[in-house]
Design an enzyme around this catalytic site. Structure first.
Site, mmCIF file in Angstrom:
data_model
loop_
_atom_site.group_PDB
_atom_site.id
_atom_site.type_symbol
_atom_site.label_atom_id
_atom_site.label_comp_id
_atom_site.label_asym_id
_atom_site.label_seq_id
_atom_site.Cartn_x
_atom_site.Cartn_y
_atom_site.Cartn_z
ATOM 1 N N CYS A 114 -45.442 87.086 21.365
ATOM 2 C CA CYS A 114 -45.538 88.245 22.254
ATOM 3 C C CYS A 114 -46.996 88.672 22.380
ATOM 4 O O CYS A 114 -47.738 88.661 21.396
ATOM 5 C CB CYS A 114 -44.705 89.401 21.719
ATOM 6 S SG CYS A 114 -42.959 88.998 21.486
ATOM 7 N N HIS A 260 -58.465 57.529 14.629
ATOM 8 C CA HIS A 260 -57.355 58.195 15.298
ATOM 9 C C HIS A 260 -56.868 59.389 14.487
ATOM 10 O O HIS A 260 -57.021 59.435 13.264
ATOM 11 C CB HIS A 260 -56.196 57.205 15.520
ATOM 12 C CG HIS A 260 -55.175 57.685 16.493
ATOM 13 N ND1 HIS A 260 -54.107 58.467 16.119
ATOM 14 C CD2 HIS A 260 -55.070 57.507 17.844
ATOM 15 C CE1 HIS A 260 -53.373 58.751 17.187
ATOM 16 N NE2 HIS A 260 -53.932 58.183 18.241
ATOM 17 N N SER A 286 -56.308 57.942 21.144
ATOM 18 C CA SER A 286 -56.765 56.567 21.362
ATOM 19 C C SER A 286 -57.711 56.424 22.548
ATOM 20 O O SER A 286 -58.658 55.636 22.498
ATOM 21 C CB SER A 286 -55.557 55.636 21.545
ATOM 22 O OG SER A 286 -54.746 56.074 22.620
ATOM 23 N N CYS A 340 -48.193 47.860 15.881
ATOM 24 C CA CYS A 340 -47.724 49.133 16.434
ATOM 25 C C CYS A 340 -46.387 48.855 17.097
ATOM 26 O O CYS A 340 -46.271 47.894 17.876
ATOM 27 C CB CYS A 340 -48.720 49.697 17.444
ATOM 28 S SG CYS A 340 -48.103 51.076 18.414
ATOM 29 N N ILE A 370 -51.127 53.942 27.364
ATOM 30 C CA ILE A 370 -52.412 53.425 26.876
ATOM 31 C C ILE A 370 -52.269 52.705 25.547
ATOM 32 O O ILE A 370 -53.026 51.787 25.230
ATOM 33 C CB ILE A 370 -53.447 54.579 26.761
ATOM 34 C CG1 ILE A 370 -54.855 54.044 26.491
ATOM 35 C CG2 ILE A 370 -53.013 55.585 25.711
ATOM 36 C CD1 ILE A 370 -55.497 53.350 27.644
ATOM 37 N N CYS A 464 -41.899 54.805 19.274
ATOM 38 C CA CYS A 464 -42.804 54.949 18.136
ATOM 39 C C CYS A 464 -41.976 55.235 16.893
ATOM 40 O O CYS A 464 -41.151 56.149 16.903
ATOM 41 C CB CYS A 464 -43.785 56.091 18.410
ATOM 42 S SG CYS A 464 -44.723 56.625 16.964
ATOM 43 N N PHE A 491 -45.084 63.998 23.382
ATOM 44 C CA PHE A 491 -44.236 63.551 24.495
ATOM 45 C C PHE A 491 -43.360 62.364 24.102
ATOM 46 O O PHE A 491 -42.441 61.996 24.830
ATOM 47 C CB PHE A 491 -45.115 63.179 25.687
ATOM 48 C CG PHE A 491 -44.532 63.545 27.030
ATOM 49 C CD1 PHE A 491 -43.192 63.826 27.182
ATOM 50 C CD2 PHE A 491 -45.344 63.604 28.148
ATOM 51 C CE1 PHE A 491 -42.657 64.161 28.415
ATOM 52 C CE2 PHE A 491 -44.834 63.935 29.397
ATOM 53 C CZ PHE A 491 -43.478 64.215 29.524
ATOM 54 N N CYS A 628 -47.432 57.275 9.747
ATOM 55 C CA CYS A 628 -47.363 55.932 10.317
ATOM 56 C C CYS A 628 -47.864 54.908 9.307
ATOM 57 O O CYS A 628 -49.037 54.956 8.903
ATOM 58 C CB CYS A 628 -48.206 55.872 11.589
ATOM 59 S SG CYS A 628 -48.297 54.214 12.300
#
Length: 708
Positions: A114, A260, A286, A340, A370, A464, A491, A628
């Site tokens: 608020c 990163h 990245s 990855c 990317i 991921c 995202f 990760c």
């Protein structure tokens, strides 16, 4: 008092004569019940204060209309008023709301999100009714509180949870300001949190174990809560001798470092401290890593050490070559391949099949994340004209592409969760007004958004492994325990977490986007708290990889230090919550494709220990960890080992070197050259907000990577 409030006060006397939709005995006080349960606070970070003298619950006979009907009538009341009179009516409601005592107007009872200071208290009485009290230092916000208290004080917990925010939508325009209008929604969320706690207490369910968190005080001190947070906090004050050793090495050999956000906390802690003495160290997402490497080369660095996964070092190597810095050497930080899950998904035959289908639908544009290899970017660009994107610009890229090329088909990949979230976001836009859509993209309206929905396609089999953990288990606990906190989400999270974060975003309490978007969101809310300079506790749920904590703590400390009255100012804390299971290991099936470490098998299950995460802490019981394992392959030992052996005159570091991709595509071009083109297309879009003419030509004529 703000301008809108002053204007409303001018004609308040006239408006006050208008009847309010309040129960006749609502604000009758009653003595504080002895031996009652302590009042539950809206925020969960502090112990609740003693109960205030709350109003008594309305009797069953007095319940003439259901709670939702009462709220709907309040909403209709505001909808029927001329716009100029709505704020005045809020002031009329505010005038009949009893004030809280100073003892209750404390940070522990603050409602987050608020603009004004808003306090909420509540408990369930012996008859099973919720008793609420609220207050604010803004009369308009008090009006919102009064509307909600008038309808829900005395309700049963289930009735509070049954409230539909649609019924209260007209309140959102009463004060004219979107940020101020978020007040009623955030107060309602606080009330519903208290109602859930009351139901749990009634059913004898113990309160669940809290997520681990780090609390950063105004003096920069960090307090860890939970074993996982303690493991992260250890490295926020790194060993000075290790810092000195690294800085001396970097200075002597003129080495720049790009890392990163998801890096190991030990390495990040030392890099953050070393940056104060050696400026050529940069921690980011990245895309910015490559830009930073170019800047370091321009400043005279002879070597660039890349702390990330392999496609990041490939990108740095290729971008440096594009910028004319072929002589600058680039090194990885592991003698083994650093993979990855997303990059692997995009290099699969299934992804090639996905794009072959795209090549048969003209005109088509491939929007690729990317976080994929240069080889993948080159291969896909020759199948379908391709542009790269980041999590922060993907929606803007897709909207512009649909606006710029008639009847376009867009094919997004490889992150399935992000693809589904993009589709969800566009569906939400399709029911917005033309004016609201135009604020997002001036060339679109409801008709254009509706027409593009069936022409958006996304890959269904890539994600991921870190963001995969933010599923049902995590979302359920956030709803129950942290619904009133600021919610951040990358995202790439699953749809359930995305929807929860979007709901929070709509009331000013959340952000969905990139790692940089998340960091900026936390910084902006801290700036607002520092400007207010009142006691506050800001609680943020971190919906991404936990490695971000080092950069978050550094940014928070920097902001605290930037305010001159930091030591004498109000008591302000920032709490970062890690939404991970307290269990130390993740349970996996034998055929789990996300198996990275050694396993121990018993009669019940197979348990996989993920390397790089302290004792496997921070893992979900349904698989996936907040850390990760790929990123954690970049160790401090490897960094020092590589840097101290430069220059590599005996070629003993060849396995660490990011080699140039000299292979050629099926069209006979260099992979590095073709793979960079989708990146350059994105850079053009970022600068001009339009797709480059070359890419548009490729899409319309369907010739893949061929130039016009």
């Amino acid at each position: 008092m703000d301008t809108s409030t002053l204007a409303a006060v001018a004609s308040f006397v006239t408006l006050a004569k208008m009847p309010l939709l309040l129960p006749p005995n609502l604000f009758r006080r009653h003595p504080r019940p002895r031996g009652s349960l302590a009042v539950c606070c809206a925020n969960s970070h502090a112990s609740p204060p003693p109960p205030p003298p709350l109003r008594r619950a309305a009797s069953d006979e007095e319940e003439v209309a259901p709670r939702r009907l009462r709220l709907r009538r309040i909403g209709e009341e505001f909808r029927a008023l001329p716009e100029a009179d709505r704020a005045r009516r809020l002031l009329a409601y505010a005038a009949v709301l009893p004030r809280l005592t100073e003892a209750d107007r404390v940070a522990a009872n603050r409602v987050m999100g608020c603009v004004a200071q808003v306090w909420l208290l509540g408990r369930c009485d012996g008859a099973g009714h919720m008793l609420f009290a609220a207050d604010s230092d803004s009369e308009l916000s008090r009006g919102y509180c009064s509307c909600l208290v008038s309808a829900l004080d005395g309700a049963r917990p289930e009735e509070v949870l049954d409230v539909d925010t649609v019924d209260l939508a007209p309140l959102g325009v009463a004060a004219g300001s979107r940020s101020r209008a978020n007040t009623w929604h955030n107060v309602l969320v606080g009330m519903q949190k208290l109602a859930r706690a009351a139901i749990a207490a009634r059913e004898g369910r113990p309160r669940g174990e809290q997520f681990p968190s780090l609390v950063i005080g105004r003096d920069g001190a960090v307090r860890a809560q939970g074993s996982y947070a303690e493991a992260q906090a250890i490295f926020l004050s790194p060993d000075q001798s290790k810092i000195a050793e690294l800085v001396n090495t970097l200075m002597e050999r003129n080495i720049g470092i790009v890392a990163h956000f998801y890096m190991d906390p030990e390495v990040q802690g030392i890099l953050t401290a070393a940056k104060r003495q050696w400026p050529h160290i940069h921690i980011s997402d990245s895309l910015v890593m490559s830009d930073s490497a170019v800047q370091m080369a321009e400043a005279g660095c002879k070597y660039i050490a890349v702390l990330g996964v392999d496609f990041m070092s490939e990108n740095v190597r290729a971008i440096l070559d594009q910028a004319g810095f072929n002589e600058v050497e680039v090194y990885r930080m592991s003698s083994e391949q650093i993979g990855c899950s997303l990059a692997d998904a995009a290099s699969s035959s299934a992804y090639t099949h996905f794009l072959k289908a795209a090549s048969k639908s003209s005109p088509s544009l491939h929007v690729i994340y990317i976080n994929t290899s240069l080889e993948t970017k080159a291969r896909t660009h020759e199948l379908v004209p391709t542009i790269t994107c980041t999590s922060s610009n993907v929606v803007a890229t897709i909207l512009q592409a649909f606006a710029q090329i008639p009847d376009l088909n867009v094919w997004y990949g490889p992150d399935s969760y992000m693809g589904a979230n993009i589709a969800d976001l566009l569906k939400r836009m399709a029911i917005m007004s033309d004016e609201e859509i135009a604020e997002i993209h001036s060339d679109h309206n409801r008709e254009t958004i509706t027409s593009l929905l069936p022409r958006l396609h996304y890959y269904q089999n890539g994600n991921c492994i870190v963001h995969d953990m933010f599923g049902h288990e995590v979302v359920k606990k956030i709803k129950e325990e942290y619904c009133d906190a600021f919610l951040t989400a990358h995202f790439e999270v699953p749809g359930e977490m995305f929807s929860l974060s979007m709901e929070a975003k709509n009331r000013g309490m959340g952000v969905v986007g990139s790692t940089q978007n998340i960091l900026d969101f936390i910084k902006n809310h801290l700036k607002q708290a520092l400007d207010r300079n009142v006691d506050d506790h800001l609680q943020f749920v971190l919906g991404t990889e936990s490695g971000m904590i080092t950069s978050i703590v550094a940014a928070v400390r920097k902001l605290f230090n930037s305010y001159e009255s930091s030591k004498e100012g109000a008591s302000i804390e920032v709490e970062i919550v890690f939404p991970v299971s307290p269990d130390a290991v993740s349970k996996t099936s034998v055929d789990d494709s996300h198996d990275f470490g050694s396993s121990v098998t018993n009669d019940l299950e197979q348990i996989t220990i993920v390397p790089g995460v302290v004792s496997g802490e921070g893992c979900s019981i349904h698989g996936g960890c907040a850390s990760c394992p790929y990123m954690k392959m970049n160790s401090l030992g490897s960094l020092l080992n590589v840097c101290q052996q430069l220059p590599d005159e005996d070629n003993i570091l060849s396995v660490y070197q990011a080699s140039r991709l000299n292979a050629k595509t099926s069209h006979g071009k260099l992979v590095a050259e073709v793979g960079c083109e989708p990146i350059l297309h994105m850079r053009h879009f970022q600068e001009t907000k339009r797709l480059p003419d070359k890419l548009v030509y490729q899409v319309i004529h369907g010739n893949g990577g061929e130039s016009s």
